[in-house]
Write an enzyme that holds these catalytic residues in place. Structure first.
Site, PDB file in Angstrom:
ATOM      1  N   ARG A   1      55.750  79.289  42.727  1.00 60.85           N
ATOM      2  CA  ARG A   1      56.347  78.996  42.092  1.00 60.85           C
ATOM      3  C   ARG A   1      56.846  79.576  40.674  1.00 60.85           C
ATOM      4  O   ARG A   1      58.355  79.958  40.216  1.00 60.85           O
ATOM      5  CB  ARG A   1      56.538  77.387  41.387  1.00 60.85           C
ATOM      6  CG  ARG A   1      57.588  76.641  41.208  1.00 60.85           C
ATOM      7  CD  ARG A   1      57.324  75.078  40.754  1.00 60.85           C
ATOM      8  NE  ARG A   1      56.618  74.770  40.253  1.00 60.85           N
ATOM      9  CZ  ARG A   1      56.098  73.305  40.174  1.00 60.85           C
ATOM     10  NH1 ARG A   1      56.593  72.255  39.842  1.00 60.85           N
ATOM     11  NH2 ARG A   1      55.378  73.303  39.247  1.00 60.85           N
ATOM     12  N   TYR A   2      55.983  80.215  39.730  1.00 60.61           N
ATOM     13  CA  TYR A   2      55.947  80.976  38.701  1.00 60.61           C
ATOM     14  C   TYR A   2      56.083  81.817  39.044  1.00 60.61           C
ATOM     15  O   TYR A   2      57.633  82.588  38.758  1.00 60.61           O
ATOM     16  CB  TYR A   2      54.568  81.012  38.437  1.00 60.61           C
ATOM     17  CG  TYR A   2      54.663  81.406  36.419  1.00 60.61           C
ATOM     18  CD1 TYR A   2      55.395  80.888  35.549  1.00 60.61           C
ATOM     19  CD2 TYR A   2      54.740  82.998  36.741  1.00 60.61           C
ATOM     20  CE1 TYR A   2      55.299  81.533  34.343  1.00 60.61           C
ATOM     21  CE2 TYR A   2      54.556  83.674  35.277  1.00 60.61           C
ATOM     22  CZ  TYR A   2      55.148  83.142  34.056  1.00 60.61           C
ATOM     23  OH  TYR A   2      55.097  83.549  32.989  1.00 60.61           O
TER      24      TYR A   2
ATOM     25  N   ASP B   1      48.976  82.537  32.779  1.00 56.62           N
ATOM     26  CA  ASP B   1      49.550  82.663  31.555  1.00 56.62           C
ATOM     27  C   ASP B   1      49.716  83.892  30.625  1.00 56.62           C
ATOM     28  O   ASP B   1      48.706  84.515  30.993  1.00 56.62           O
ATOM     29  CB  ASP B   1      48.869  81.399  30.712  1.00 56.62           C
ATOM     30  CG  ASP B   1      49.063  80.062  30.966  1.00 56.62           C
ATOM     31  OD1 ASP B   1      50.325  79.908  31.477  1.00 56.62           O
ATOM     32  OD2 ASP B   1      48.188  78.930  30.933  1.00 56.62           O
TER      33      ASP B   1
ATOM     34  N   GLU C   1      41.019  79.630  43.732  1.00 55.37           N
ATOM     35  CA  GLU C   1      42.305  79.530  43.207  1.00 55.37           C
ATOM     36  C   GLU C   1      42.495  79.790  41.449  1.00 55.37           C
ATOM     37  O   GLU C   1      41.563  78.305  41.103  1.00 55.37           O
ATOM     38  CB  GLU C   1      43.489  79.695  43.932  1.00 55.37           C
ATOM     39  CG  GLU C   1      44.658  79.351  43.511  1.00 55.37           C
ATOM     40  CD  GLU C   1      46.199  79.851  44.481  1.00 55.37           C
ATOM     41  OE1 GLU C   1      45.840  80.039  45.311  1.00 55.37           O
ATOM     42  OE2 GLU C   1      47.018  79.337  42.991  1.00 55.37           O
TER      43      GLU C   1
HETATM   44  C1  LIG Z   1      52.212  80.825  34.120  1.00 55.47           C
HETATM   45  S1  LIG Z   1      51.399  79.695  35.537  1.00 55.47           S
HETATM   46  C2  LIG Z   1      51.360  80.321  36.903  1.00 55.47           C
HETATM   47  C3  LIG Z   1      50.929  79.150  37.812  1.00 55.47           C
HETATM   48  C4  LIG Z   1      50.691  79.506  39.267  1.00 55.47           C
HETATM   49  N1  LIG Z   1      49.763  80.361  39.242  1.00 55.47           N
HETATM   50  C5  LIG Z   1      52.366  79.948  39.832  1.00 55.47           C
HETATM   51  O1  LIG Z   1      52.349  81.347  40.271  1.00 55.47           O
HETATM   52  O2  LIG Z   1      52.943  79.186  39.835  1.00 55.47           O
HETATM   53  C6  LIG Z   1      49.347  79.790  35.141  1.00 55.47           C
HETATM   54  C7  LIG Z   1      48.616  78.479  34.894  1.00 55.47           C
HETATM   55  O3  LIG Z   1      47.630  78.450  34.577  1.00 55.47           O
HETATM   56  C8  LIG Z   1      47.002  77.293  34.744  1.00 55.47           C
HETATM   57  N2  LIG Z   1      45.699  78.112  33.642  1.00 55.47           N
HETATM   58  C9  LIG Z   1      46.377  78.509  32.659  1.00 55.47           C
HETATM   59  N3  LIG Z   1      44.315  78.453  31.728  1.00 55.47           N
HETATM   60  C10 LIG Z   1      43.613  77.727  32.327  1.00 55.47           C
HETATM   61  C11 LIG Z   1      42.075  77.531  32.579  1.00 55.47           C
HETATM   62  N4  LIG Z   1      41.231  77.905  31.511  1.00 55.47           N
HETATM   63  N5  LIG Z   1      41.544  76.873  33.797  1.00 55.47           N
HETATM   64  C12 LIG Z   1      42.807  76.116  34.561  1.00 55.47           C
HETATM   65  N6  LIG Z   1      44.139  76.753  34.483  1.00 55.47           N
HETATM   66  C13 LIG Z   1      44.574  77.238  33.631  1.00 55.47           C
HETATM   67  C14 LIG Z   1      48.530  76.707  33.440  1.00 55.47           C
HETATM   68  O4  LIG Z   1      48.112  75.052  33.033  1.00 55.47           O
HETATM   69  C15 LIG Z   1      49.123  77.059  34.502  1.00 55.47           C
HETATM   70  O5  LIG Z   1      49.521  76.029  34.671  1.00 55.47           O
END
Ligand SMILES: C[S@@+](CC[C@H](N)C(=O)[O-])C[C@H]1O[C@@H](n2cnc3c(N)ncnc32)[C@H](O)[C@@H]1O
Length: 185
Positions: free
Chosen positions: A167-168, A92, A18
């Site tokens: 959560r997002y 993101d 994931e």
């Molecule tokens: C919009 S949030 C969604 C988090 C989770 N998947 C959810 O649906 O609740 C996107 C997450 O991806 C992480 N993220 C972004 N780029 C990443 C990378 N290159 N490697 C690991 N995590 C990353 C960010 O820190 C953020 O917590």
């Protein structure tokens, strides 16, 4: 890196990855529901890592390993055909057009993913941002390594049976209802 299966105490039937797990709700729920699967999970946000670690401890999960740096570095280290399933859930969105190039779904990342996913392995991408849904679908289909499994609209606009809301996702921050794209390598 050695075969990811060797990272776990007992050899898992499958290894899932994931990417960007946020608070890790999906990671811990899938790990609990699938004790025979080893889950590698990547997040760079420290509070998210801490939350996931506390869930792992609370649920006494033995089948999760966390990577606390850029997921792209992990993917590059993983051996060929070593991952059975990949989840990229609500990545993101980078909504401004000039930032779209920062989105994680890019041709070179799809090359990297297609190398590590087993033949027949699965990729799930979910988003609630229309421009990302369109762009990701177009990029993944153009790339050609992953076949979209949907045959009717409900296959992508309803949460898959094994989906765990993140959560997002519950914040409804996007501009469309969530879409869930399942692909097979
Ligand atoms: C919009 S949030 C969604 C988090 C989770 N998947 C959810 O649906 O609740 C996107 C997450 O991806 C992480 N993220 C972004 N780029 C990443 C990378 N290159 N490697 C690991 N995590 C990353 C960010 O820190 C953020 O917590």
């Amino acid at each position: 890196m050695k075969a990811p299966a060797t990272l776990f105490e007992t050899s898992p039937g499958e290894v899932w990855l994931e990417i960007g797990f946020g608070g890790g709700e999906h990671v811990s729920a899938q790990a609990q529901a699938n004790p025979d699967v080893g889950i590698l999970a990547s997040e760079v946000f420290v509070e998210g890592l801490a939350k996931c670690l506390s869930d792992i401890e609370e649920k006494a999960l033995k089948n999760v390993r966390l990577w606390d740096e850029d997921a792209r570095e992990l993917v590059d280290l993983l051996p060929e055909a070593s991952i059975d399933r990949v989840f990229i859930l609500f990545p993101d969105p980078w909504p401004k057009k000039r930032h779209h190039k920062r989105r994680i779904i890019q041709p070179d990342f799809l090359d990297a993913l297609s190398r590590i996913v087993t033949p027949g392995g699965r990729l799930r991408f979910a988003t609630d941002v229309r421009s990302y849904a369109d762009e990701a679908l177009e990029k993944i289909l153009t790339h050609g390594a992953f076949d979209w499994q949907a045959s009717k609209a409900d296959d992508w606009r309803r949460p898959p049976e094994d989906h765990v809301r993140t959560r997002y996702e519950t914040k409804n921050l996007g501009d469309i209802a969530p879409v869930y794209f399942d692909f097979r390598r």
